[in-house]
Design an enzyme around this catalytic site. Sequence first.
Site, mmCIF file in Angstrom:
data_model
loop_
_atom_site.group_PDB
_atom_site.id
_atom_site.type_symbol
_atom_site.label_atom_id
_atom_site.label_comp_id
_atom_site.label_asym_id
_atom_site.label_seq_id
_atom_site.Cartn_x
_atom_site.Cartn_y
_atom_site.Cartn_z
ATOM 1 N N ASN A 108 -12.473 10.370 -2.177
ATOM 2 C CA ASN A 108 -13.331 9.232 -2.505
ATOM 3 C C ASN A 108 -14.676 9.322 -1.790
ATOM 4 O O ASN A 108 -14.730 9.486 -0.573
ATOM 5 C CB ASN A 108 -12.619 7.917 -2.126
ATOM 6 C CG ASN A 108 -13.223 6.703 -2.812
ATOM 7 O OD1 ASN A 108 -14.273 6.788 -3.434
ATOM 8 N ND2 ASN A 108 -12.535 5.578 -2.707
ATOM 9 N N HIS A 141 -15.671 5.338 -11.779
ATOM 10 C CA HIS A 141 -15.565 5.418 -10.324
ATOM 11 C C HIS A 141 -14.196 6.056 -10.040
ATOM 12 O O HIS A 141 -13.182 5.629 -10.601
ATOM 13 C CB HIS A 141 -15.651 4.010 -9.714
ATOM 14 C CG HIS A 141 -15.179 3.958 -8.297
ATOM 15 N ND1 HIS A 141 -15.712 4.776 -7.328
ATOM 16 C CD2 HIS A 141 -14.209 3.223 -7.686
ATOM 17 C CE1 HIS A 141 -15.101 4.530 -6.184
ATOM 18 N NE2 HIS A 141 -14.186 3.597 -6.372
ATOM 19 N N CYS A 179 -17.874 0.130 -3.339
ATOM 20 C CA CYS A 179 -18.262 1.351 -4.067
ATOM 21 C C CYS A 179 -19.274 1.090 -5.172
ATOM 22 O O CYS A 179 -19.726 2.026 -5.831
ATOM 23 C CB CYS A 179 -17.037 2.021 -4.671
ATOM 24 S SG CYS A 179 -15.840 2.475 -3.440
ATOM 25 N N GLU A 202 -21.207 1.638 2.368
ATOM 26 C CA GLU A 202 -20.343 0.701 3.089
ATOM 27 C C GLU A 202 -19.932 1.350 4.408
ATOM 28 O O GLU A 202 -18.987 0.913 5.054
ATOM 29 C CB GLU A 202 -19.142 0.286 2.245
ATOM 30 C CG GLU A 202 -18.339 1.427 1.657
ATOM 31 C CD GLU A 202 -17.203 0.945 0.779
ATOM 32 O OE1 GLU A 202 -16.320 0.262 1.311
ATOM 33 O OE2 GLU A 202 -17.185 1.275 -0.410
ATOM 34 N N THR A 257 -6.332 9.416 -0.172
ATOM 35 C CA THR A 257 -7.491 9.056 -1.005
ATOM 36 C C THR A 257 -8.774 8.981 -0.173
ATOM 37 O O THR A 257 -9.778 8.464 -0.637
ATOM 38 C CB THR A 257 -7.259 7.717 -1.755
ATOM 39 O OG1 THR A 257 -7.249 6.640 -0.811
ATOM 40 C CG2 THR A 257 -5.950 7.704 -2.503
ATOM 41 N N SER A 313 -5.307 -3.394 -5.729
ATOM 42 C CA SER A 313 -6.654 -2.866 -5.988
ATOM 43 C C SER A 313 -6.654 -1.992 -7.247
ATOM 44 O O SER A 313 -7.574 -2.059 -8.062
ATOM 45 C CB SER A 313 -7.176 -2.066 -4.779
ATOM 46 O OG SER A 313 -6.505 -0.830 -4.636
HETATM 47 P P1 HMG Z 1 1.465 4.957 -2.590
HETATM 48 O O1 HMG Z 1 1.978 3.594 -2.747
HETATM 49 O O2 HMG Z 1 1.871 5.726 -1.396
HETATM 50 O O3 HMG Z 1 1.758 5.850 -3.845
HETATM 51 O O4 HMG Z 1 -0.135 4.923 -2.554
HETATM 52 P P2 HMG Z 1 2.731 5.594 -5.109
HETATM 53 O O5 HMG Z 1 4.113 5.531 -4.661
HETATM 54 O O6 HMG Z 1 2.164 4.471 -5.959
HETATM 55 O O7 HMG Z 1 2.482 6.951 -5.859
HETATM 56 C C1 HMG Z 1 1.235 7.262 -6.373
HETATM 57 C C2 HMG Z 1 1.442 7.908 -7.736
HETATM 58 O O8 HMG Z 1 2.069 9.186 -7.530
HETATM 59 C C3 HMG Z 1 2.376 7.129 -8.679
HETATM 60 O O9 HMG Z 1 1.869 7.315 -9.995
HETATM 61 C C4 HMG Z 1 3.708 7.876 -8.536
HETATM 62 O O10 HMG Z 1 4.549 7.750 -9.671
HETATM 63 C C5 HMG Z 1 3.206 9.300 -8.385
HETATM 64 P P3 HMG Z 1 1.394 6.054 -10.869
HETATM 65 O O11 HMG Z 1 2.560 5.149 -10.969
HETATM 66 O O12 HMG Z 1 0.247 5.399 -10.069
HETATM 67 O O13 HMG Z 1 0.948 6.652 -12.138
HETATM 68 N N1 HMG Z 1 4.139 10.222 -7.766
HETATM 69 C C6 HMG Z 1 4.340 11.476 -8.174
HETATM 70 N N2 HMG Z 1 3.806 12.171 -9.208
HETATM 71 C C7 HMG Z 1 4.223 13.473 -9.366
HETATM 72 N N3 HMG Z 1 5.140 14.076 -8.570
HETATM 73 C C8 HMG Z 1 5.702 13.407 -7.533
HETATM 74 C C9 HMG Z 1 5.305 12.038 -7.299
HETATM 75 N N4 HMG Z 1 5.655 11.111 -6.388
HETATM 76 C C10 HMG Z 1 4.928 9.988 -6.671
HETATM 77 N N5 HMG Z 1 6.608 13.997 -6.753
HETATM 78 C C11 HMG Z 1 -2.192 4.043 -3.430
HETATM 79 C C12 HMG Z 1 -0.995 4.936 -3.676
HETATM 80 C C13 HMG Z 1 -3.253 4.315 -4.486
HETATM 81 C C14 HMG Z 1 -1.768 2.572 -3.492
HETATM 82 C C15 HMG Z 1 -2.777 4.348 -2.015
HETATM 83 O O14 HMG Z 1 -3.164 5.692 -1.937
HETATM 84 C C16 HMG Z 1 -3.956 3.478 -1.639
HETATM 85 O O15 HMG Z 1 -3.807 2.354 -1.174
HETATM 86 N N6 HMG Z 1 -5.214 4.015 -1.830
HETATM 87 C C17 HMG Z 1 -6.427 3.284 -1.487
HETATM 88 C C18 HMG Z 1 -6.784 2.197 -2.484
HETATM 89 C C19 HMG Z 1 -7.424 2.724 -3.750
HETATM 90 O O16 HMG Z 1 -7.929 3.817 -3.826
HETATM 91 N N7 HMG Z 1 -7.465 1.859 -4.791
HETATM 92 C C20 HMG Z 1 -8.080 2.224 -6.053
HETATM 93 C C21 HMG Z 1 -8.668 1.047 -6.799
HETATM 94 S S1 HMG Z 1 -9.782 0.098 -5.766
HETATM 95 C C22 HMG Z 1 -11.260 1.036 -5.780
HETATM 96 O O17 HMG Z 1 -11.412 1.921 -6.569
HETATM 97 C C23 HMG Z 1 -12.284 0.699 -4.752
HETATM 98 C C24 HMG Z 1 -12.338 1.636 -3.580
HETATM 99 O O18 HMG Z 1 -12.955 2.850 -3.939
HETATM 100 C C25 HMG Z 1 -13.071 0.969 -2.410
HETATM 101 C C26 HMG Z 1 -14.473 0.427 -2.638
HETATM 102 O O19 HMG Z 1 -14.807 -0.150 -3.667
HETATM 103 O O20 HMG Z 1 -15.234 0.533 -1.677
HETATM 104 C C27 HMG Z 1 -10.955 1.982 -3.054
#
Ligand code: HMG
Length: 368
Positions: A257, A215, A93, A61, A134, A183
């Site tokens: 990733n 993945h 992906c 992609e 990520t 997501s």
């Molecule tokens: P965010 O909103 O900044 O993070 O972004 P958060 O507040 O949700 O925190 C993340 C985790 O860290 C949470 O855990 C917190 O509790 C924890 P969870 O509730 O998820 O279990 N946390 C802590 N843990 C330990 N000590 C601490 C602490 N503070 C917080 N002090 C988000 C997170 C993933 C949303 C962001 O990074 C993002 O948007 N990433 C990109 C999207 C993504 O990867 N999505 C995955 C599914 S989609 C997919 O896999 C397809 C993809 O690869 C693309 C494709 O297909 O081409 C993305």
Amino acid sequence: MAKLAKKRNEDPNKYLIGIGQEKMAVIPPTQDAVTLAANAADTILTEEDKEKIDLVLVATESGVDNSKSSAAYVSELLGLKHNIRTLELKQACYAATAGIQLAKGHISLNPHKKALVIGTDIARYGLKTPGEPTQGGGAVAMVISADPAVLALEDASSYYAKDIMDFWRPLSQTEAMVDGKYSANVYLEFFEQVFHDFQEQTGLTLRDFTALLFHLPYTKQGLKALRLAVENIDPTQATKYFNEFEASRKYNKLTGNLYTGSLYLSLLSLLENSDNLQAGDRLGLFSYGSGAQGEFFSGILQENYRQHLTNKTTSLLNKRQEVSVAEYEKLFNSVLTNEKNRTLDTTSDPATYVLTGIKDFKRQYQKK
Ligand code: HMG
């Protein structure tokens, strides 16, 4: 990741534990999806492979042209024959999995041929965005043949598709757009859907698998899916799956990733880091691509598969050079985009295949 977290005023444990990433691959401007793919394939292809390959599928992609496929560039760089089919595949992906399944069909009809499937990508969300920790990048190359050395794909497969906006990248943009929390939830829904379907279709249950692979957009995401898979089994039996998961996420924790290559880097990580696997074991693989497409399929580890592992991944990863957050931001902003002419300095890039620049909108590649 801890250093990046501090710069972004986040607790390092959010990235290290909450996201589950230790390091992030920073791709220099002298590498793109084409060179990453060529560099990955170059390390595994034998002369016999090159002679027999008549299908090259490059899943990405992060493509470099709206018309010409990355596979055309890659096949030429690798010195493959010209009586071959070359094609680029896209579905976020997921596309490398589509490549494997299409290659499997091709090999079933042409058992004396081989196919080369490569997942290659650079994951970019943008500086100071929630997706930043990520990011990552890299490529994984695989040869599909009628006589597999490592993993024999089984026939059953369960797939599921739906038109949704969880993650996308409009044509004009170099960074992905994402509804992050949505997501992450859709990924889990798709996993449950296809894993359930697969079990209904085959009569197999979790116990028939030695390990499940995912993945890994960031490794915590796979952990969440695994927790769902084992929620109804005895906790002592679940431990086995969590142990294999640790082996399968080791490399992904160090790269971030890879998009299309992510699941297959995780497979490599499991194969090179698990002490418990043996020939005959069944592995389950969950592929997910935003937009969205999911698939669950399986494979059986082959006799002597360990002899075919190069075990070079750790030393490759260890050879990387750390950059400061300031240097990473500079590299991030110097990526080649829609320019007509530019020359890139490749002297500090140790890779075999490099991007030397662009002339009249034509990307210039070199084998060092
Ligand atoms: P965010 O909103 O900044 O993070 O972004 P958060 O507040 O949700 O925190 C993340 C985790 O860290 C949470 O855990 C917190 O509790 C924890 P969870 O509730 O998820 O279990 N946390 C802590 N843990 C330990 N000590 C601490 C602490 N503070 C917080 N002090 C988000 C997170 C993933 C949303 C962001 O990074 C993002 O948007 N990433 C990109 C999207 C993504 O990867 N999505 C995955 C599914 S989609 C997919 O896999 C397809 C993809 O690869 C693309 C494709 O297909 O081409 C993305």
